[in-house]
Motif scaffolding. Structure first.
Motif, PDB file in Angstrom:
ATOM      1  N   UNK A   1      -8.950   5.804 -12.971  1.00 58.55           N
ATOM      2  CA  UNK A   1      -8.921   5.209 -11.645  1.00 58.55           C
ATOM      3  C   UNK A   1      -9.163   6.320 -10.641  1.00 58.55           C
ATOM      4  N   UNK A   2     -10.163   6.130  -9.800  1.00 58.23           N
ATOM      5  CA  UNK A   2     -10.535   7.165  -8.834  1.00 58.23           C
ATOM      6  C   UNK A   2     -10.317   6.662  -7.412  1.00 58.23           C
ATOM      7  N   UNK A   3      -9.809   7.552  -6.570  1.00 60.04           N
ATOM      8  CA  UNK A   3      -9.648   7.290  -5.141  1.00 60.04           C
ATOM      9  C   UNK A   3      -8.916   5.973  -4.905  1.00 60.04           C
ATOM     10  N   UNK A   4      -7.750   5.833  -5.537  1.00 59.24           N
ATOM     11  CA  UNK A   4      -6.959   4.610  -5.443  1.00 59.24           C
ATOM     12  C   UNK A   4      -6.123   4.629  -4.162  1.00 59.24           C
ATOM     13  N   UNK A   5      -6.426   3.698  -3.268  1.00 58.65           N
ATOM     14  CA  UNK A   5      -5.711   3.579  -2.000  1.00 58.65           C
ATOM     15  C   UNK A   5      -4.666   2.476  -2.129  1.00 58.65           C
ATOM     16  N   UNK A   6      -3.390   2.841  -1.971  1.00 57.05           N
ATOM     17  CA  UNK A   6      -2.284   1.890  -2.012  1.00 57.05           C
ATOM     18  C   UNK A   6      -1.898   1.509  -0.585  1.00 57.05           C
ATOM     19  N   UNK A   7      -1.945   0.223  -0.283  1.00 58.02           N
ATOM     20  CA  UNK A   7      -1.475  -0.313   0.992  1.00 58.02           C
ATOM     21  C   UNK A   7      -0.279  -1.209   0.685  1.00 58.02           C
ATOM     22  N   UNK A   8       0.892  -0.876   1.230  1.00 58.56           N
ATOM     23  CA  UNK A   8       2.136  -1.514   0.813  1.00 58.56           C
ATOM     24  C   UNK A   8       2.829  -2.204   1.984  1.00 58.56           C
ATOM     25  N   UNK A   9       3.301  -3.429   1.736  1.00 58.02           N
ATOM     26  CA  UNK A   9       4.002  -4.221   2.747  1.00 58.02           C
ATOM     27  C   UNK A   9       5.357  -4.664   2.217  1.00 58.02           C
ATOM     28  N   UNK A  10       6.342  -4.782   3.109  1.00 62.51           N
ATOM     29  CA  UNK A  10       7.613  -5.429   2.789  1.00 62.51           C
ATOM     30  C   UNK A  10       7.466  -6.922   3.064  1.00 62.51           C
ATOM     31  N   UNK A  11       7.925  -7.760   2.115  1.00 64.01           N
ATOM     32  CA  UNK A  11       7.760  -9.208   2.195  1.00 64.01           C
ATOM     33  C   UNK A  11       9.115  -9.883   2.027  1.00 64.01           C
ATOM     34  N   UNK A  12       9.470 -10.836   2.879  1.00 59.84           N
ATOM     35  CA  UNK A  12      10.724 -11.572   2.663  1.00 59.84           C
ATOM     36  C   UNK A  12      10.666 -12.360   1.357  1.00 59.84           C
TER      37      UNK A  12
END
Length: 262
Positions: free
Chosen positions: A7-18
């Motif tokens: 896996x190359x250049x893996x961008x993680x975008x993370x949110x908190x969810x109710x």
């Protein structure tokens, strides 16, 4: 069946969810509430988009038949009956030509998308720390279109709401999202499971700004506490080698329908 890939250049975008905004977790799974993670809330779990390049995906022993392509994973964070940290895959977005291959080989929840990711990322990225004269000026953009569009602008260095790389709170944040050895997804009346060897990898903090959120708003039937433009955290993993093990005998029956994720 064993698959190997980078896996190359893996961008993680993370949110908190109710948790209250989500459908019940499938039988045998429970939403991961974050345990003792700093800033975690017992009424919240987490959702991520992971945008990356699959490089050289192949069956073990058949590296000559390797495939490379961009991919987006939409995932929730769960634990199974053995309390193993796992992910629940809602959708995997890939180029259209990959869809029939992935559905045939692994029964994966693949949908067609047009992905526009940075062609080349620098191998050495700076880490922004307190007292730096100025943030790194480089800005990169990831986007994809799959019925609706998502776009994100990423500045290398720094991370919203998290400590600088190398500090305990930051390491804990990254570990929660990365250190997961199982993934589940719905396949007909069953949950399919894959085991993954996840070796250590460098994770670099970034500042990410959502500039288009249409795909999230259109295709996901839940929303974070504030809105999709507000991220819990974001980071970039430049490269990591992975090994995946599929075994249809490990499929789990789902007694009741699981709400669709778009």
């Amino acid at each position: 069946m064993i698959l190997e890939s980078a896996l190359a250049d893996a961008l993680y975008l993370n949110w908190a969810i109710p948790v209250a905004a989500l459908p019940p977790a499938p039988p045998g799974l429970s939403y991961d509430l974050g345990g003792a993670r700093e800033g975690s809330d017992s009424s919240e779990t987490f959702f991520s988009l992971v945008l990356f390049r699959q490089v050289g995906l192949h069956l073990r022993g058949a590296s000559w038949l390797a495939l490379s392509y961009p991919q987006v994973n939409a995932r929730l964070y769960v634990r199974d009956a053995a309390n193993t940290a796992s992910v629940l895959l809602l959708r995997q977005l890939v180029p259209g030509w990959v869809v029939p291959i992935g559905r045939l080989v692994g029964g994966q929840p693949l949908s067609a998308a047009v992905c526009e990711f940075p062609e080349v990322l620098p191998r050495e990225l700076p880490v922004e720390r307190a007292g730096d004269a100025a943030p790194d000026p480089r800005v990169l953009r990831w986007s994809f279109s799959a019925g609706a569009r998502l776009g994100v602008s990423v500045r290398l260095g720094g991370a919203p709401g998290s400590a600088a790389s190398g500090e305990p709170a930051w390491e804990q944040e990254v570990a929660f999202f990365r250190d997961r050895s199982r993934a589940f997804w719905r396949r007909g009346d069953n949950l399919r499971r894959v085991e993954t060897e996840v070796p250590p990898a460098i994770a670099l903090p970034v500042r990410a700004e959502l500039v288009q959120t249409g795909w999230l708003e259109t295709f996901l039937p839940f929303a974070p506490v504030q809105d999709w433009a507000v991220l819990r955290s974001a980071f970039l993993v430049p490269r990591v080698q992975l090994v995946f093990a599929f075994d249809p005998a490990r499929d789990m029956p789902v007694a009741a329908p699981m709400a669709a994720a778009g």
